[in-house]
Design a protein around this motif. Structure first.
Motif, PDB file in Angstrom:
ATOM      1  N   ALA A   1      -7.988  -7.283  -3.767  1.00 45.11           N
ATOM      2  CA  ALA A   1      -8.520  -6.609  -4.955  1.00 45.11           C
ATOM      3  C   ALA A   1      -9.703  -5.717  -4.602  1.00 45.11           C
ATOM      4  CB  ALA A   1      -8.938  -7.646  -5.990  1.00 45.11           C
ATOM      5  N   VAL A   2     -10.562  -6.172  -3.698  1.00 43.95           N
ATOM      6  CA  VAL A   2     -11.715  -5.367  -3.305  1.00 43.95           C
ATOM      7  C   VAL A   2     -11.260  -4.109  -2.567  1.00 43.95           C
ATOM      8  CG1 VAL A   2     -13.764  -5.322  -1.830  1.00 43.95           C
ATOM      9  CG2 VAL A   2     -13.309  -7.318  -3.253  1.00 43.95           C
ATOM     10  N   VAL A   3     -10.278  -4.246  -1.694  1.00 46.95           N
ATOM     11  CA  VAL A   3      -9.755  -3.078  -0.984  1.00 46.95           C
ATOM     12  C   VAL A   3      -9.122  -2.098  -1.967  1.00 46.95           C
ATOM     13  CG1 VAL A   3      -8.017  -2.301   0.672  1.00 46.95           C
ATOM     14  CG2 VAL A   3      -9.429  -4.297   1.192  1.00 46.95           C
ATOM     15  N   MET A   4      -8.361  -2.621  -2.932  1.00 51.20           N
ATOM     16  CA  MET A   4      -7.747  -1.748  -3.935  1.00 51.20           C
ATOM     17  C   MET A   4      -8.809  -1.026  -4.746  1.00 51.20           C
ATOM     18  SD  MET A   4      -5.008  -2.679  -6.956  1.00 51.20           S
ATOM     19  CE  MET A   4      -6.214  -3.517  -7.986  1.00 51.20           C
ATOM     20  N   LEU A   5      -9.850  -1.746  -5.163  1.00 57.57           N
ATOM     21  CA  LEU A   5     -10.939  -1.123  -5.918  1.00 57.57           C
ATOM     22  C   LEU A   5     -11.615  -0.033  -5.098  1.00 57.57           C
ATOM     23  CD1 LEU A   5     -12.911  -1.023  -8.339  1.00 57.57           C
ATOM     24  CD2 LEU A   5     -14.228  -2.822  -7.195  1.00 57.57           C
ATOM     25  N   THR A   6     -11.836  -0.288  -3.818  1.00 56.38           N
ATOM     26  CA  THR A   6     -12.485   0.696  -2.951  1.00 56.38           C
ATOM     27  C   THR A   6     -11.634   1.952  -2.806  1.00 56.38           C
ATOM     28  OG1 THR A   6     -13.548  -1.111  -1.721  1.00 56.38           O
ATOM     29  CG2 THR A   6     -13.500   1.063  -0.684  1.00 56.38           C
ATOM     30  N   ILE A   7     -10.328   1.755  -2.597  1.00 54.05           N
ATOM     31  CA  ILE A   7      -9.430   2.910  -2.448  1.00 54.05           C
ATOM     32  C   ILE A   7      -9.416   3.742  -3.729  1.00 54.05           C
ATOM     33  CG2 ILE A   7      -7.032   3.611  -2.133  1.00 54.05           C
ATOM     34  CD1 ILE A   7      -6.679   1.174  -0.325  1.00 54.05           C
TER      35      ILE A   7
ATOM     36  N   LEU B   1       0.832  -1.202   0.000  1.00 57.71           N
ATOM     37  CA  LEU B   1       0.000   0.000   0.000  1.00 57.71           C
ATOM     38  C   LEU B   1       0.867   1.252   0.000  1.00 57.71           C
ATOM     39  CD1 LEU B   1      -2.804   1.305   0.184  1.00 57.71           C
ATOM     40  CD2 LEU B   1      -2.679   1.048   2.677  1.00 57.71           C
ATOM     41  N   TRP B   2       1.935   1.232   0.801  1.00 55.86           N
ATOM     42  CA  TRP B   2       2.851   2.379   0.829  1.00 55.86           C
ATOM     43  C   TRP B   2       3.564   2.545  -0.512  1.00 55.86           C
ATOM     44  CZ3 TRP B   2       4.190   6.772   2.779  1.00 55.86           C
ATOM     45  CH2 TRP B   2       5.478   7.269   2.591  1.00 55.86           C
TER      46      TRP B   2
ATOM     47  N   THR C   1       9.389  -2.921  -4.423  1.00 55.34           N
ATOM     48  CA  THR C   1       8.651  -2.306  -5.534  1.00 55.34           C
ATOM     49  C   THR C   1       7.326  -3.014  -5.791  1.00 55.34           C
ATOM     50  OG1 THR C   1       9.803  -3.715  -7.141  1.00 55.34           O
ATOM     51  CG2 THR C   1      10.785  -1.564  -6.669  1.00 55.34           C
ATOM     52  N   ALA C   2       6.910  -3.893  -4.898  1.00 56.86           N
ATOM     53  CA  ALA C   2       5.675  -4.660  -5.103  1.00 56.86           C
ATOM     54  C   ALA C   2       4.460  -3.787  -4.820  1.00 56.86           C
ATOM     55  CB  ALA C   2       5.655  -5.893  -4.200  1.00 56.86           C
ATOM     56  N   THR C   3       3.632  -3.577  -5.824  1.00 59.83           N
ATOM     57  CA  THR C   3       2.401  -2.807  -5.659  1.00 59.83           C
ATOM     58  C   THR C   3       1.266  -3.731  -5.203  1.00 59.83           C
ATOM     59  OG1 THR C   3       1.833  -3.144  -7.984  1.00 59.83           O
ATOM     60  CG2 THR C   3       3.104  -1.182  -7.429  1.00 59.83           C
ATOM     61  N   ILE C   4       0.119  -3.131  -4.915  1.00 53.69           N
ATOM     62  CA  ILE C   4      -1.032  -3.949  -4.505  1.00 53.69           C
ATOM     63  C   ILE C   4      -1.448  -4.874  -5.637  1.00 53.69           C
ATOM     64  CG2 ILE C   4      -3.423  -3.890  -3.733  1.00 53.69           C
ATOM     65  CD1 ILE C   4      -2.899  -1.244  -2.417  1.00 53.69           C
ATOM     66  N   ALA C   5      -1.497  -4.350  -6.862  1.00 54.15           N
ATOM     67  CA  ALA C   5      -1.884  -5.186  -8.001  1.00 54.15           C
ATOM     68  C   ALA C   5      -0.920  -6.345  -8.179  1.00 54.15           C
ATOM     69  CB  ALA C   5      -1.947  -4.337  -9.267  1.00 54.15           C
ATOM     70  N   PHE C   6       0.372  -6.118  -7.981  1.00 53.17           N
ATOM     71  CA  PHE C   6       1.352  -7.203  -8.073  1.00 53.17           C
ATOM     72  C   PHE C   6       1.096  -8.253  -7.006  1.00 53.17           C
ATOM     73  CE2 PHE C   6       5.375  -9.122  -6.817  1.00 53.17           C
ATOM     74  CZ  PHE C   6       5.884  -9.544  -8.037  1.00 53.17           C
ATOM     75  N   ASN C   7       0.812  -7.825  -5.780  1.00 52.85           N
ATOM     76  CA  ASN C   7       0.546  -8.774  -4.697  1.00 52.85           C
ATOM     77  C   ASN C   7      -0.754  -9.544  -4.917  1.00 52.85           C
ATOM     78  OD1 ASN C   7       2.866  -8.262  -3.342  1.00 52.85           O
ATOM     79  ND2 ASN C   7       1.945  -7.082  -1.681  1.00 52.85           N
ATOM     80  N   VAL C   8      -1.755  -8.892  -5.526  1.00 52.60           N
ATOM     81  CA  VAL C   8      -3.016  -9.586  -5.802  1.00 52.60           C
ATOM     82  C   VAL C   8      -2.772 -10.785  -6.710  1.00 52.60           C
ATOM     83  CG1 VAL C   8      -5.228  -9.391  -7.004  1.00 52.60           C
ATOM     84  CG2 VAL C   8      -4.529  -7.614  -5.404  1.00 52.60           C
TER      85      VAL C   8
ATOM     86  N   SER D   1      -4.267   4.830 -13.566  1.00 51.83           N
ATOM     87  CA  SER D   1      -3.236   4.019 -14.216  1.00 51.83           C
ATOM     88  C   SER D   1      -2.125   3.643 -13.239  1.00 51.83           C
ATOM     89  CB  SER D   1      -2.649   4.780 -15.409  1.00 51.83           C
ATOM     90  OG  SER D   1      -3.652   5.081 -16.359  1.00 51.83           O
ATOM     91  N   ALA D   2      -1.708   4.586 -12.405  1.00 54.74           N
ATOM     92  CA  ALA D   2      -0.604   4.320 -11.491  1.00 54.74           C
ATOM     93  C   ALA D   2      -1.009   3.366 -10.375  1.00 54.74           C
ATOM     94  CB  ALA D   2      -0.090   5.636 -10.896  1.00 54.74           C
ATOM     95  N   PHE D   3      -2.231   3.497  -9.890  1.00 51.46           N
ATOM     96  CA  PHE D   3      -2.638   2.696  -8.744  1.00 51.46           C
ATOM     97  C   PHE D   3      -2.771   1.218  -9.103  1.00 51.46           C
ATOM     98  CE2 PHE D   3      -4.653   1.679  -4.776  1.00 51.46           C
ATOM     99  CZ  PHE D   3      -4.245   2.688  -3.928  1.00 51.46           C
ATOM    100  N   LYS D   4      -3.029   0.912 -10.360  1.00 49.72           N
ATOM    101  CA  LYS D   4      -3.159  -0.493 -10.755  1.00 49.72           C
ATOM    102  C   LYS D   4      -1.931  -0.989 -11.514  1.00 49.72           C
ATOM    103  CE  LYS D   4      -5.826   0.620 -14.942  1.00 49.72           C
ATOM    104  NZ  LYS D   4      -4.879   0.061 -15.914  1.00 49.72           N
ATOM    105  N   THR D   5      -0.785  -0.369 -11.264  1.00 48.18           N
ATOM    106  CA  THR D   5       0.449  -0.768 -11.945  1.00 48.18           C
ATOM    107  C   THR D   5       0.833  -2.194 -11.573  1.00 48.18           C
ATOM    108  OG1 THR D   5       1.260   1.504 -11.976  1.00 48.18           O
ATOM    109  CG2 THR D   5       2.893  -0.244 -12.238  1.00 48.18           C
TER     110      THR D   5
END
Length: 317
Positions: A292-298, A93-94, A268-275, A247-251
């Protein structure tokens, strides 16, 4: 003896032409059918490919679903509780937040400056516009592979630095303190052309009469830009900010190809990468769905707030 017949006075007939007539409403069924015939395909595609996956993912997030380890059990909000005590997710997340801030700010600032320089007529400026927009149409995987080779410890960039006397050039992709900023720079490089084109479209919509009037009043270049050009670029700023933010948040692809989440542990692991790593590599689909649901909500909440703020700014200007 003749008698006079007295007739009662008849009331004056109302003039029917002056009475407003109620228009007959068209039957509602043909209108509904007309709307459905044009809107149904788009609605069905949206429901099948957007809403259905979201609902299915939310359903999985309430379970411990693992396709290779049945049976599936309902766990309620347990996955969501575990997320906010999971150091891996909090780090992702950071990382995603830092990456998003860089990608939103840098292409907007540089794109506006380049657009102001290219807002002129001539074949040279047209050619430069093409040069700046070319990276946008390239595949992000291709861009990632090219920059991975360029920024390798033994790649052309470090070889050039050594030729200029730098004995120990930085490890652009191997140093945990630099790798995230290197990935963010690559994303900014590819998205810069999009911002340039949007700002150029906005600049071409600025009336020349306003700029001439401001110049006659004695306003200098900076004053004309701040009082005339910048307010009229508000819609362009809104478009660029929202597109860069989403675009950046779902990198994912840049991180997967360039660093694979490293160097080190998730630097360098983003939320999308961890999903995708959790759902496909570790097969914990239920936990990955919660991510994924938390990422979509954010993304939905932040985008809505930013969009409302920028639209309000457009109205105020």
């Amino acid at each position: 003896m003749a008698t006079d017949v007295v007739t009662a006075p008849t009331p004056e007939r109302a003039d029917r032409s002056k009475v407003p007539t109620r228009r007959r409403r068209k039957p509602i069924l043909p209108r509904v059918w007309h709307f459905a015939s044009f809107g149904a395909p788009g609605v069905l595609i949206y429901l099948c490919f957007v809403m259905a996956p979201i609902l299915i993912s939310f359903g999985y997030s309430l379970t411990n679903y693992n396709p290779f380890n049945p049976p599936t059990k309902f766990v309620g909000l347990e996955n969501y509780k575990n997320l906010f005590s999971d150091e891996t997710f909090l780090t992702a997340l950071w990382v995603t937040t830092v990456l998003t801030l860089i990608v939103v700010i840098v292409p907007n600032v540089l794109g506006l400056g380049i657009a102001l320089l290219l807002d002129k007529k001539g074949w040279l400026y047209n050619a430069l516009r093409t040069v700046f927009f070319t990276p946008v149409i390239l595949s992000s995987v291709v861009v990632s592979i090219i920059w991975q080779k360029l920024l390798d410890d033994q790649g052309p960039v470090n070889q050039a630095l050594r030729a200029f006397g730098v004995e120990h050039p930085p490890g652009w992709l191997s140093d945990p303190d630099i790798a995230l900023y290197s990935v963010a720079s690559i994303v900014c490089w590819q998205m810069l052309g999009f911002c340039v084109v949007v700002y150029l479209a906005g600049l071409q919509g600025v009336p020349a009469e306003l700029l001439e009037a401001a110049e006659i009043d004695g306003a200098g270049p900076w004053r004309r830009f701040r009082a005339v050009t910048w307010p009229l670029l508000a819609p362009s700023l809104t478009i660029n900010t929202v597109v860069m933010l989403i675009s950046a948040f779902k990198t994912y692809d840049y991180v997967k190809v360039i660093t694979n989440g490293g160097p080190g542990s998730g630097t360098t692991a983003t939320i999308a990468f961890n999903v995708l790593a959790t759902g496909l590599d570790a097969n914990h689909a239920g936990y990955a769905s919660a991510m994924a649901v938390v990422m979509l909500t954010i993304v939905a909440v932040v985008t809505t707030i930013v969009l409302q703020f920028l639209r309000k700014r457009e109205v105020d200007l």
